[in-house]
Design a protein around this motif. Sequence first.
Motif, PDB file in Angstrom:
ATOM      1  N   VAL A  87     145.950  63.150  52.875  1.00  0.00           N
ATOM      2  CA  VAL A  87     147.170  62.223  53.760  1.00  0.00           C
ATOM      3  C   VAL A  87     146.481  60.774  53.611  1.00  0.00           C
ATOM      4  CG1 VAL A  87     145.943  62.661  55.727  1.00  0.00           C
ATOM      5  CG2 VAL A  87     148.095  62.285  55.780  1.00  0.00           C
ATOM      6  N   ASN A  88     147.306  60.031  53.453  1.00  0.00           N
ATOM      7  CA  ASN A  88     147.318  58.547  53.455  1.00  0.00           C
ATOM      8  C   ASN A  88     147.311  57.997  55.109  1.00  0.00           C
ATOM      9  OD1 ASN A  88     147.156  57.499  50.694  1.00  0.00           O
ATOM     10  ND2 ASN A  88     148.728  58.590  50.338  1.00  0.00           N
ATOM     11  N   ALA A  89     146.335  57.919  55.708  1.00  0.00           N
ATOM     12  CA  ALA A  89     146.279  57.861  57.102  1.00  0.00           C
ATOM     13  C   ALA A  89     146.591  56.412  57.450  1.00  0.00           C
ATOM     14  CB  ALA A  89     144.719  58.008  57.654  1.00  0.00           C
ATOM     15  N   MET A  90     146.220  55.536  56.778  1.00  0.00           N
ATOM     16  CA  MET A  90     146.674  54.038  57.020  1.00  0.00           C
ATOM     17  C   MET A  90     146.954  53.430  55.494  1.00  0.00           C
ATOM     18  SD  MET A  90     143.864  52.970  59.798  1.00  0.00           S
ATOM     19  CE  MET A  90     145.000  51.467  60.542  1.00  0.00           C
ATOM     20  N   THR A  91     147.933  52.842  55.491  1.00  0.00           N
ATOM     21  CA  THR A  91     148.324  52.115  54.221  1.00  0.00           C
ATOM     22  C   THR A  91     148.289  50.651  54.212  1.00  0.00           C
ATOM     23  OG1 THR A  91     150.667  52.141  54.853  1.00  0.00           O
ATOM     24  CG2 THR A  91     150.047  54.107  53.610  1.00  0.00           C
ATOM     25  N   SER A  92     147.837  50.024  53.048  1.00  0.00           N
ATOM     26  CA  SER A  92     147.738  48.635  52.865  1.00  0.00           C
ATOM     27  C   SER A  92     148.815  47.843  52.526  1.00  0.00           C
ATOM     28  CB  SER A  92     146.582  48.427  51.901  1.00  0.00           C
ATOM     29  OG  SER A  92     146.643  46.986  51.607  1.00  0.00           O
ATOM     30  N   ASN A  93     149.054  46.619  53.131  1.00  0.00           N
ATOM     31  CA  ASN A  93     150.212  45.842  52.977  1.00  0.00           C
ATOM     32  C   ASN A  93     149.846  44.983  51.890  1.00  0.00           C
ATOM     33  OD1 ASN A  93     151.404  46.698  55.648  1.00  0.00           O
ATOM     34  ND2 ASN A  93     150.373  44.911  56.735  1.00  0.00           N
ATOM     35  N   GLN A  94     148.743  44.995  51.247  1.00  0.00           N
ATOM     36  CA  GLN A  94     148.498  44.269  49.968  1.00  0.00           C
ATOM     37  C   GLN A  94     148.627  45.307  48.755  1.00  0.00           C
ATOM     38  OE1 GLN A  94     145.263  41.268  50.415  1.00  0.00           O
ATOM     39  NE2 GLN A  94     144.244  43.221  51.486  1.00  0.00           N
ATOM     40  N   ILE A 211     138.562  47.595  52.979  1.00  0.00           N
ATOM     41  CA  ILE A 211     138.623  47.005  54.250  1.00  0.00           C
ATOM     42  C   ILE A 211     138.929  45.566  54.102  1.00  0.00           C
ATOM     43  CG2 ILE A 211     137.041  46.518  56.292  1.00  0.00           C
ATOM     44  CD1 ILE A 211     135.830  49.304  55.841  1.00  0.00           C
ATOM     45  N   LYS A 212     139.760  45.084  54.848  1.00  0.00           N
ATOM     46  CA  LYS A 212     139.734  43.411  55.095  1.00  0.00           C
ATOM     47  C   LYS A 212     139.595  43.014  56.422  1.00  0.00           C
ATOM     48  CE  LYS A 212     142.735  39.228  54.395  1.00  0.00           C
ATOM     49  NZ  LYS A 212     141.796  38.836  53.767  1.00  0.00           N
ATOM     50  N   SER A 213     138.615  42.410  56.793  1.00  0.00           N
ATOM     51  CA  SER A 213     138.265  42.084  57.987  1.00  0.00           C
ATOM     52  C   SER A 213     139.013  41.134  58.876  1.00  0.00           C
ATOM     53  CB  SER A 213     137.032  41.226  58.095  1.00  0.00           C
ATOM     54  OG  SER A 213     135.864  42.000  57.599  1.00  0.00           O
ATOM     55  N   GLY A 214     139.527  41.331  59.984  1.00  0.00           N
ATOM     56  CA  GLY A 214     140.340  40.718  60.610  1.00  0.00           C
ATOM     57  C   GLY A 214     139.783  39.318  61.219  1.00  0.00           C
ATOM     58  N   ASP A 289     143.477  44.356  57.333  1.00  0.00           N
ATOM     59  CA  ASP A 289     144.214  45.116  56.459  1.00  0.00           C
ATOM     60  C   ASP A 289     143.373  46.141  55.918  1.00  0.00           C
ATOM     61  OD1 ASP A 289     146.698  46.143  55.206  1.00  0.00           O
ATOM     62  OD2 ASP A 289     145.738  45.106  53.207  1.00  0.00           O
ATOM     63  N   THR A 290     143.794  47.562  55.802  1.00  0.00           N
ATOM     64  CA  THR A 290     143.090  48.466  55.481  1.00  0.00           C
ATOM     65  C   THR A 290     143.907  49.588  54.677  1.00  0.00           C
ATOM     66  OG1 THR A 290     141.433  50.261  55.996  1.00  0.00           O
ATOM     67  CG2 THR A 290     143.311  49.736  57.351  1.00  0.00           C
ATOM     68  N   LEU A 291     143.351  50.340  53.527  1.00  0.00           N
ATOM     69  CA  LEU A 291     143.743  51.572  53.330  1.00  0.00           C
ATOM     70  C   LEU A 291     142.788  52.694  53.632  1.00  0.00           C
ATOM     71  CD1 LEU A 291     145.474  53.167  51.066  1.00  0.00           C
ATOM     72  CD2 LEU A 291     143.635  52.903  49.539  1.00  0.00           C
ATOM     73  N   SER A 292     143.278  53.556  54.269  1.00  0.00           N
ATOM     74  CA  SER A 292     142.293  54.530  54.706  1.00  0.00           C
ATOM     75  C   SER A 292     142.993  55.957  54.319  1.00  0.00           C
ATOM     76  CB  SER A 292     142.191  54.665  56.302  1.00  0.00           C
ATOM     77  OG  SER A 292     141.061  55.534  56.869  1.00  0.00           O
ATOM     78  N   SER A 293     142.183  56.640  53.594  1.00  0.00           N
ATOM     79  CA  SER A 293     142.903  58.012  52.816  1.00  0.00           C
ATOM     80  C   SER A 293     141.612  59.072  52.886  1.00  0.00           C
ATOM     81  CB  SER A 293     143.223  57.715  51.419  1.00  0.00           C
ATOM     82  OG  SER A 293     144.290  56.589  51.514  1.00  0.00           O
ATOM     83  N   PRO A 294     141.633  60.229  53.761  1.00  0.00           N
ATOM     84  CA  PRO A 294     140.847  61.421  53.755  1.00  0.00           C
ATOM     85  C   PRO A 294     140.927  62.141  52.397  1.00  0.00           C
ATOM     86  CG  PRO A 294     142.036  61.089  55.986  1.00  0.00           C
ATOM     87  CD  PRO A 294     142.592  60.153  55.001  1.00  0.00           C
ATOM     88  N   SER A 295     139.932  62.437  51.707  1.00  0.00           N
ATOM     89  CA  SER A 295     140.352  63.336  50.625  1.00  0.00           C
ATOM     90  C   SER A 295     139.566  64.561  50.668  1.00  0.00           C
ATOM     91  CB  SER A 295     139.976  62.649  49.586  1.00  0.00           C
ATOM     92  OG  SER A 295     138.304  62.407  49.384  1.00  0.00           O
ATOM     93  N   VAL A 296     139.502  65.428  49.782  1.00  0.00           N
ATOM     94  CA  VAL A 296     138.785  66.490  49.585  1.00  0.00           C
ATOM     95  C   VAL A 296     138.023  66.900  48.089  1.00  0.00           C
ATOM     96  CG1 VAL A 296     140.109  68.078  51.450  1.00  0.00           C
ATOM     97  CG2 VAL A 296     140.796  68.154  49.021  1.00  0.00           C
ATOM     98  N   PRO A 297     137.060  67.133  48.064  1.00  0.00           N
ATOM     99  CA  PRO A 297     136.284  66.992  46.861  1.00  0.00           C
ATOM    100  C   PRO A 297     136.886  67.660  45.661  1.00  0.00           C
ATOM    101  CG  PRO A 297     134.648  67.420  48.425  1.00  0.00           C
ATOM    102  CD  PRO A 297     136.068  67.704  49.163  1.00  0.00           C
ATOM    103  N   LEU A 298     137.081  67.194  44.387  1.00  0.00           N
ATOM    104  CA  LEU A 298     137.636  67.988  43.349  1.00  0.00           C
ATOM    105  C   LEU A 298     136.826  67.951  42.187  1.00  0.00           C
ATOM    106  CD1 LEU A 298     141.490  66.940  43.240  1.00  0.00           C
ATOM    107  CD2 LEU A 298     140.420  69.123  44.033  1.00  0.00           C
ATOM    108  N   LEU A 299     135.876  67.309  41.966  1.00  0.00           N
ATOM    109  CA  LEU A 299     135.033  67.172  41.107  1.00  0.00           C
ATOM    110  C   LEU A 299     134.570  68.227  40.201  1.00  0.00           C
ATOM    111  CD1 LEU A 299     134.136  64.768  38.878  1.00  0.00           C
ATOM    112  CD2 LEU A 299     132.215  64.312  40.061  1.00  0.00           C
ATOM    113  N   PRO A 300     134.016  69.356  40.800  1.00  0.00           N
ATOM    114  CA  PRO A 300     133.785  70.596  40.365  1.00  0.00           C
ATOM    115  C   PRO A 300     134.565  71.267  39.820  1.00  0.00           C
ATOM    116  CG  PRO A 300     132.736  70.392  42.559  1.00  0.00           C
ATOM    117  CD  PRO A 300     133.682  69.286  42.554  1.00  0.00           C
TER     118      PRO A 300
END
Length: 302
Positions: A87-94, A211-214, A289-300
């Motif tokens: 899920v895209n928890a937080m989306t970036s404006n950039q 992450i972009k610091s405020g 500003d930030t993009l924060s996206s939880p993921s689950v591993p797929l490489l295997p």
Amino acid sequence: MSALYWIVSTLLVVGFLAIAAQQYRYFRARRDIVADRQQLFYASSAFHVATVVALSPRQELLAGLRGLVSAIESNGAKVVYAGKIAVNAMTSNQLPDADWNAFVLAQYPSREAYSVSATNPDYQKARSSFANSYSLGMQRSAQLNLMLPVALLGRRVFDILQRRPARYPFKKAENLDEIPAAMQERRKHLVEGLLANRAYGKDACVVLNFIKSGSAEQRAANSGYGNEMMGLMAELGMGPTHMGKAVTLEGDAEFDQIAIVYYPGVEFFAHMVQSEFFTGIVGGKQLGDTLSSPSVPLLPHL
């Protein structure tokens, strides 16, 4: 020899063994649980690139990622992590307005090597197969990242000496009516997205953060949030797997840092965001500003 000598020697040996055990603990978690292939030691010239992708209509996730991973590695780079974004928890404006579906983290021999690879027709074809994609570079210091588990160990010792109450197990937050409706809706969306990915995320949830610091005020507030989260990570043996300075490669987005953080499963993360602990500190998470996206591993599976 004096008693002081033996005491100091014993403390040094115990400290060394504790640090070695901590490093091994985190390394095994990255390898066996997160399916992260990052080496502990690598050349200072190495350059990392995180690429987020949004699937095209009727494009299959694993097939699309296999093509991208193959194109990256055929040009001399190494994919160290690949994950399905739950899920895209937080989306970036950039960044482009896209519902990101996955991300890949790759290590190149150098930034110049990435620049050459980015012009490769096979790589461009793999990128163009997606509806949208975006790559952000990361200058990842091997020394800094090697010290992260040591810093967490130090934090854990500090909390124990301070007799800091345990943050876990979590208590579910009550009085939800006091939480703004918009925040409740975001949390509901986050939890639903996390729990829909139990199949691959039973043991690991890996969060990608651009992450972009405020402002100074935002940074001060965010440090309080970060301090509490670091305490939780130290307590439970989880935390950052990759941290580094962000390097713009495409467009004009400006981020300061990339942080990729491991949590022990999507259910854990879902419980955390609904807890008294998290509800009490999340208001302090303030960034430019930030993009924060939880993921689950797929490489295997690629």
